[in-house]
Design a protein around this motif. Structure first.
Motif, short mmCIF file in Angstrom:
data_model
loop_
_atom_site.label_atom_id
_atom_site.label_comp_id
_atom_site.label_asym_id
_atom_site.label_seq_id
_atom_site.Cartn_x
_atom_site.Cartn_y
_atom_site.Cartn_z
N SER A 15 0.82 -1.22 0.00
CA SER A 15 0.00 0.00 0.00
C SER A 15 0.84 1.26 0.00
O SER A 15 0.29 2.36 -0.01
N GLY A 17 5.09 3.11 -0.81
CA GLY A 17 6.54 3.07 -1.05
C GLY A 17 7.02 1.99 -2.00
O GLY A 17 6.52 1.84 -3.11
N ILE A 18 8.01 1.23 -1.54
CA ILE A 18 8.63 0.20 -2.39
C ILE A 18 7.61 -0.87 -2.78
O ILE A 18 7.56 -1.31 -3.93
N LEU A 64 -4.20 -6.47 6.42
CA LEU A 64 -3.42 -7.51 7.08
C LEU A 64 -2.38 -6.87 7.98
O LEU A 64 -1.69 -5.94 7.58
N THR A 88 7.41 -6.36 1.79
CA THR A 88 8.09 -5.08 2.07
C THR A 88 7.57 -4.45 3.36
O THR A 88 8.05 -3.39 3.75
N THR A 136 12.68 -8.16 2.11
CA THR A 136 13.33 -6.85 2.01
C THR A 136 14.21 -6.61 3.22
O THR A 136 13.71 -6.57 4.35
N ALA A 137 15.51 -6.45 2.99
CA ALA A 137 16.43 -6.09 4.08
C ALA A 137 16.71 -4.58 3.98
O ALA A 137 15.78 -3.78 3.91
N TRP A 181 19.00 4.14 0.20
CA TRP A 181 18.03 5.19 0.53
C TRP A 181 17.08 5.38 -0.65
O TRP A 181 17.51 5.77 -1.75
N PRO A 185 7.46 7.31 1.68
CA PRO A 185 6.89 8.01 2.84
C PRO A 185 7.59 7.72 4.16
O PRO A 185 7.45 8.48 5.12
N1 LIG Z 1 12.76 3.65 1.97
C1 LIG Z 1 14.04 3.37 2.21
O1 LIG Z 1 14.95 4.21 2.06
C2 LIG Z 1 14.43 1.98 2.66
C3 LIG Z 1 15.79 1.69 2.81
C4 LIG Z 1 16.19 0.41 3.20
C5 LIG Z 1 15.21 -0.53 3.48
N2 LIG Z 1 13.91 -0.22 3.35
C6 LIG Z 1 12.94 -1.26 3.65
O2 LIG Z 1 12.02 -1.40 2.58
C7 LIG Z 1 10.76 -1.85 3.09
C8 LIG Z 1 9.65 -0.93 2.59
O3 LIG Z 1 9.92 0.38 3.05
P1 LIG Z 1 9.18 1.66 2.45
O4 LIG Z 1 10.17 2.75 2.46
O5 LIG Z 1 8.48 1.30 1.22
O6 LIG Z 1 8.14 1.97 3.66
P2 LIG Z 1 6.64 2.53 3.63
O7 LIG Z 1 6.41 3.44 2.48
O8 LIG Z 1 6.40 3.02 5.01
O9 LIG Z 1 5.76 1.21 3.39
C9 LIG Z 1 5.68 0.20 4.37
C10 LIG Z 1 4.49 -0.67 4.04
O10 LIG Z 1 4.42 -1.71 5.00
C11 LIG Z 1 3.12 -1.73 5.59
N3 LIG Z 1 3.24 -2.21 6.96
C12 LIG Z 1 3.95 -1.69 7.98
N4 LIG Z 1 3.79 -2.42 9.09
C13 LIG Z 1 2.95 -3.43 8.76
C14 LIG Z 1 2.37 -4.50 9.48
N5 LIG Z 1 2.63 -4.70 10.79
N6 LIG Z 1 1.56 -5.36 8.83
C15 LIG Z 1 1.28 -5.18 7.51
N7 LIG Z 1 1.78 -4.18 6.78
C16 LIG Z 1 2.59 -3.31 7.41
C17 LIG Z 1 2.63 -0.29 5.47
O11 LIG Z 1 1.21 -0.15 5.53
P3 LIG Z 1 0.46 0.10 6.95
O12 LIG Z 1 1.31 1.03 7.75
O13 LIG Z 1 -0.86 0.64 6.56
O14 LIG Z 1 0.36 -1.26 7.57
C18 LIG Z 1 3.15 0.05 4.09
O15 LIG Z 1 2.31 -0.49 3.09
C19 LIG Z 1 10.91 -1.89 4.61
O16 LIG Z 1 11.31 -3.20 4.98
C20 LIG Z 1 12.06 -0.94 4.86
O17 LIG Z 1 12.73 -1.19 6.07
C21 LIG Z 1 13.49 1.01 2.95
#
Ligand SMILES: NC(=O)c1ccc[n+]([C@@H]2O[C@H](COP(=O)([O-])OP(=O)(O)OC[C@H]3O[C@@H](n4cnc5c(N)ncnc54)[C@H](OP(=O)(O)O)[C@@H]3O)[C@@H](O)[C@H]2O)c1
Length: 247
Positions: A15, A17-18, A64, A88, A136-137, A181, A185
């Motif tokens: 829903s 970001g990635i 979920l 993710t 996803t790490a 990076w 959001p």
């Molecule tokens: N963005 C970066 O720079 C970056 C860098 C390194 C690694 N990562 C990793 O990439 C992955 C995705 O990150 P992102 O930047 O895309 O974050 P994001 O935009 O915050 O998206 C996170 C997603 O996970 C869902 N989520 C969170 N907690 C959850 C739960 N308990 N159950 C089900 N869904 C859940 C969120 O929806 P809800 O909150 O509505 O549940 C949202 O859809 C993460 O593992 C993050 O650590 C990101």
């Protein structure tokens, strides 16, 4: 490379970001259906709207929480047989060890490490031949941020988990994407209130990286699509970080 045509793809965390980028890329590559999952129904509805351009009947949004095994079991019963699982979902928390809060630590571990274990447990029997799981790490494993010890540990754990599950769940292929990076959001929450906010943090990091810019969800989604489609790749971690590990 296998085709995505007729594939059913589940993106837990789809829903935002990635994950939303992975859903977009899978639909663009011809997936028959993409199921996106996350907790917030508002975010799921917004994701459904964002993906609607790919045509009717190709997107399902299902609430979920990956920290609740009962919900996970019910979720996969409802999804039925499918081909590729991308995970993710994560709730990361940064905290200094001197102010360590166990509850916040459990949130990180339960959403980002234990969640994928439980998702794999309940998904495996429903993944069709040729299918895959991608975790996803994150570059925080090799280049920890200040206050990021636990996130670093969980990311390292996910890479180990990917290798172990590639053996245990074979012939299902299990791989890991490790992003650097990426402009999603999550950064509004991480640095939104710091001096200069997200723009300043991104400009400083972009100047350090060999590629000279911050990543996009589409950059990372391409790695997920590769790992779904390449039938000879399992147990590996694909780093999509603009060279961050080198600086
Ligand atoms: N963005 C970066 O720079 C970056 C860098 C390194 C690694 N990562 C990793 O990439 C992955 C995705 O990150 P992102 O930047 O895309 O974050 P994001 O935009 O915050 O998206 C996170 C997603 O996970 C869902 N989520 C969170 N907690 C959850 C739960 N308990 N159950 C089900 N869904 C859940 C969120 O929806 P809800 O909150 O509505 O549940 C949202 O859809 C993460 O593992 C993050 O650590 C990101």
């Amino acid at each position: 490379m296998t085709k995505m045509n007729q594939a059913r793809v589940v993106v837990v965390g789809g829903s935002s970001g990635i994950g939303l980028g992975v859903a977009q890329a899978a639909l663009a590559a011809g997936a028959a259906e993409v199921v996106v999952a996350g907790r917030s129904t508002e975010r799921l509805a917004a994701a459904e709207d964002a993906l609607a351009a790919h045509g009717p009947g190709r997107v399902r949004a299902v609430p979920l929480d990956v920290t609740d095994e009962k919900q996970i079991r019910t979720f996969f019963e409802a999804v039925g047989p499918f081909d590729h699982l991308a995970i993710t979902a994560a709730e990361t928390r940064y905290q200094a060890l001197t102010a360590f809060d166990e509850g916040a630590a459990r949130t990180v571990i339960e959403s980002k490490l234990l969640g994928p274990v439980l998702l794999a447990k309940h998904a495996a029997a429903r993944i069709r031949p040729g299918g895959s799981i991608t975790l996803t790490a994150g570059v925080a494993s090799e280049r920890p941020l200040p206050k990021g010890a636990l996130v670093a540990a969980v990311n390292g754990g996910l890479m180990a988990l990917g290798r172990a599950l590639a053996l245990e769940l074979a012939p299902i292929r299990v791989n890991v994407v490790s992003p650097g990076w990426i402009d999603t959001p999550v950064w509004d929450r991480l640095v939104g209130t710091a001096v200069g906010g997200k723009a300043a943090a991104f400009a400083a990091m972009a100047a350090r990286l060999p590629v000279g810019r911050i990543g996009t969800p589409a950059d990372v989604a391409a790695a997920f699509l590769f790992l779904m489609q390449n039938g000879f790749t399992t147990g590996t971690t694909l780093h999509v970080d603009g060279g961050h590990q080198l600086v």
